[in-house]
Design a protein around this motif. Structure first.
Motif, PDB file in Angstrom:
ATOM      1  N   LEU A  85       9.201   0.829  14.290  1.00 49.62           N
ATOM      2  CA  LEU A  85       8.128  -0.116  13.959  1.00 49.62           C
ATOM      3  C   LEU A  85       8.405  -0.874  12.665  1.00 49.62           C
ATOM      4  CD1 LEU A  85       4.958   2.025  14.787  1.00 49.62           C
ATOM      5  CD2 LEU A  85       6.025   0.243  16.187  1.00 49.62           C
ATOM      6  N   SER A  86       9.495  -0.535  11.996  1.00 50.63           N
ATOM      7  CA  SER A  86       9.849  -1.125  10.690  1.00 50.63           C
ATOM      8  C   SER A  86       8.736  -0.904   9.671  1.00 50.63           C
ATOM      9  CB  SER A  86      10.149  -2.624  10.833  1.00 50.63           C
ATOM     10  OG  SER A  86      11.216  -2.839  11.705  1.00 50.63           O
ATOM     11  N   TYR A  87       8.178   0.292   9.684  1.00 44.06           N
ATOM     12  CA  TYR A  87       7.107   0.630   8.747  1.00 44.06           C
ATOM     13  C   TYR A  87       7.636   0.667   7.329  1.00 44.06           C
ATOM     14  CZ  TYR A  87       3.780   3.302   6.042  1.00 44.06           C
ATOM     15  OH  TYR A  87       2.915   3.707   5.057  1.00 44.06           O
ATOM     16  N   ARG A  88       6.912   0.049   6.431  1.00 43.25           N
ATOM     17  CA  ARG A  88       7.221   0.076   5.008  1.00 43.25           C
ATOM     18  C   ARG A  88       5.932   0.405   4.271  1.00 43.25           C
ATOM     19  NH1 ARG A  88      11.458   0.307   6.859  1.00 43.25           N
ATOM     20  NH2 ARG A  88      13.102  -1.207   6.904  1.00 43.25           N
ATOM     21  N   PRO A  89       5.946   1.445   3.423  1.00 39.66           N
ATOM     22  CA  PRO A  89       4.731   1.773   2.664  1.00 39.66           C
ATOM     23  C   PRO A  89       4.375   0.647   1.707  1.00 39.66           C
ATOM     24  CG  PRO A  89       6.565   3.172   1.994  1.00 39.66           C
ATOM     25  CD  PRO A  89       7.052   2.328   3.130  1.00 39.66           C
ATOM     26  N   ARG A  90       3.107   0.525   1.462  1.00 44.14           N
ATOM     27  CA  ARG A  90       2.624  -0.505   0.538  1.00 44.14           C
ATOM     28  C   ARG A  90       2.381   0.151  -0.810  1.00 44.14           C
ATOM     29  NH1 ARG A  90      -1.875  -3.476   4.006  1.00 44.14           N
ATOM     30  NH2 ARG A  90      -1.940  -4.790   2.163  1.00 44.14           N
ATOM     31  N   PRO A  91       3.261  -0.103  -1.787  1.00 39.08           N
ATOM     32  CA  PRO A  91       3.201   0.595  -3.082  1.00 39.08           C
ATOM     33  C   PRO A  91       1.860   0.483  -3.789  1.00 39.08           C
ATOM     34  CG  PRO A  91       5.216  -0.692  -2.921  1.00 39.08           C
ATOM     35  CD  PRO A  91       4.365  -1.040  -1.731  1.00 39.08           C
ATOM     36  N   MET A  92       1.219  -0.670  -3.719  1.00 38.30           N
ATOM     37  CA  MET A  92      -0.052  -0.835  -4.411  1.00 38.30           C
ATOM     38  C   MET A  92      -1.092   0.130  -3.845  1.00 38.30           C
ATOM     39  SD  MET A  92      -2.280  -4.252  -5.048  1.00 38.30           S
ATOM     40  CE  MET A  92      -3.410  -4.219  -3.680  1.00 38.30           C
ATOM     41  N   LEU A  93      -1.127   0.274  -2.535  1.00 43.44           N
ATOM     42  CA  LEU A  93      -2.086   1.184  -1.929  1.00 43.44           C
ATOM     43  C   LEU A  93      -1.734   2.635  -2.228  1.00 43.44           C
ATOM     44  CD1 LEU A  93      -2.649  -0.538   1.515  1.00 43.44           C
ATOM     45  CD2 LEU A  93      -4.037  -0.682  -0.547  1.00 43.44           C
ATOM     46  N   ARG A  94      -0.460   2.938  -2.290  1.00 45.95           N
ATOM     47  CA  ARG A  94      -0.051   4.303  -2.623  1.00 45.95           C
ATOM     48  C   ARG A  94      -0.517   4.647  -4.034  1.00 45.95           C
ATOM     49  NH1 ARG A  94       5.886   6.484  -1.547  1.00 45.95           N
ATOM     50  NH2 ARG A  94       5.019   6.459   0.542  1.00 45.95           N
ATOM     51  N   ASP A  95      -0.388   3.714  -4.976  1.00 48.49           N
ATOM     52  CA  ASP A  95      -0.838   3.956  -6.341  1.00 48.49           C
ATOM     53  C   ASP A  95      -2.343   4.188  -6.389  1.00 48.49           C
ATOM     54  OD1 ASP A  95       1.734   3.689  -7.268  1.00 48.49           O
ATOM     55  OD2 ASP A  95       1.457   1.637  -8.008  1.00 48.49           O
ATOM     56  N   LEU A  96      -3.094   3.441  -5.599  1.00 52.88           N
ATOM     57  CA  LEU A  96      -4.544   3.616  -5.577  1.00 52.88           C
ATOM     58  C   LEU A  96      -4.919   4.995  -5.052  1.00 52.88           C
ATOM     59  CD1 LEU A  96      -5.794   0.178  -4.230  1.00 52.88           C
ATOM     60  CD2 LEU A  96      -6.093   1.107  -6.523  1.00 52.88           C
ATOM     61  N   SER A  97      -4.218   5.453  -4.033  1.00 54.46           N
ATOM     62  CA  SER A  97      -4.555   6.746  -3.447  1.00 54.46           C
ATOM     63  C   SER A  97      -4.108   7.914  -4.315  1.00 54.46           C
ATOM     64  CB  SER A  97      -3.947   6.870  -2.053  1.00 54.46           C
ATOM     65  OG  SER A  97      -2.553   6.946  -2.141  1.00 54.46           O
TER      66      SER A  97
END
Length: 82
Positions: A61-73
């Motif tokens: 699926l070519s998934y790439r984490p979204r760093p900004m959302l990871r930082d928020l969580s």
């Protein structure tokens, strides 16, 4: 990188999210999160076959984490200074 793009039913592009992976891999969102975050303390119950299936689906699926959302969580106290 903000995320990868896939086509939805109407042919319009949309970003692939972590929620797309469990639907394709046939597992729960918690299992996907544990595998993708590669936290050894949280992975003992995830079978190697399941781990491989999740990794393959994420790659397909070519998934790439979204760093900004990871930082928020991560409950980073410095994310939003007073």
């Amino acid at each position: 990188m903000l995320g990868s793009v896939s086509a939805n039913r109407q042919g319009m592009a949309r970003k692939v999210t972590i929620y797309d992976i469990p639907r394709e891999a046939g597992v729960g969102i918690g299992t996907v999160s544990r595998v993708l975050n590669n936290n050894p303390g949280n992975n003992p119950g995830v079978a190697p076959e399941t781990r491989n299936r999740i990794s393959e689906v994420a790659k397909r699926l070519s998934y790439r984490p979204r760093p900004m959302l990871r930082d928020l969580s991560a409950n980073n106290p410095n994310q939003f200074p007073p």
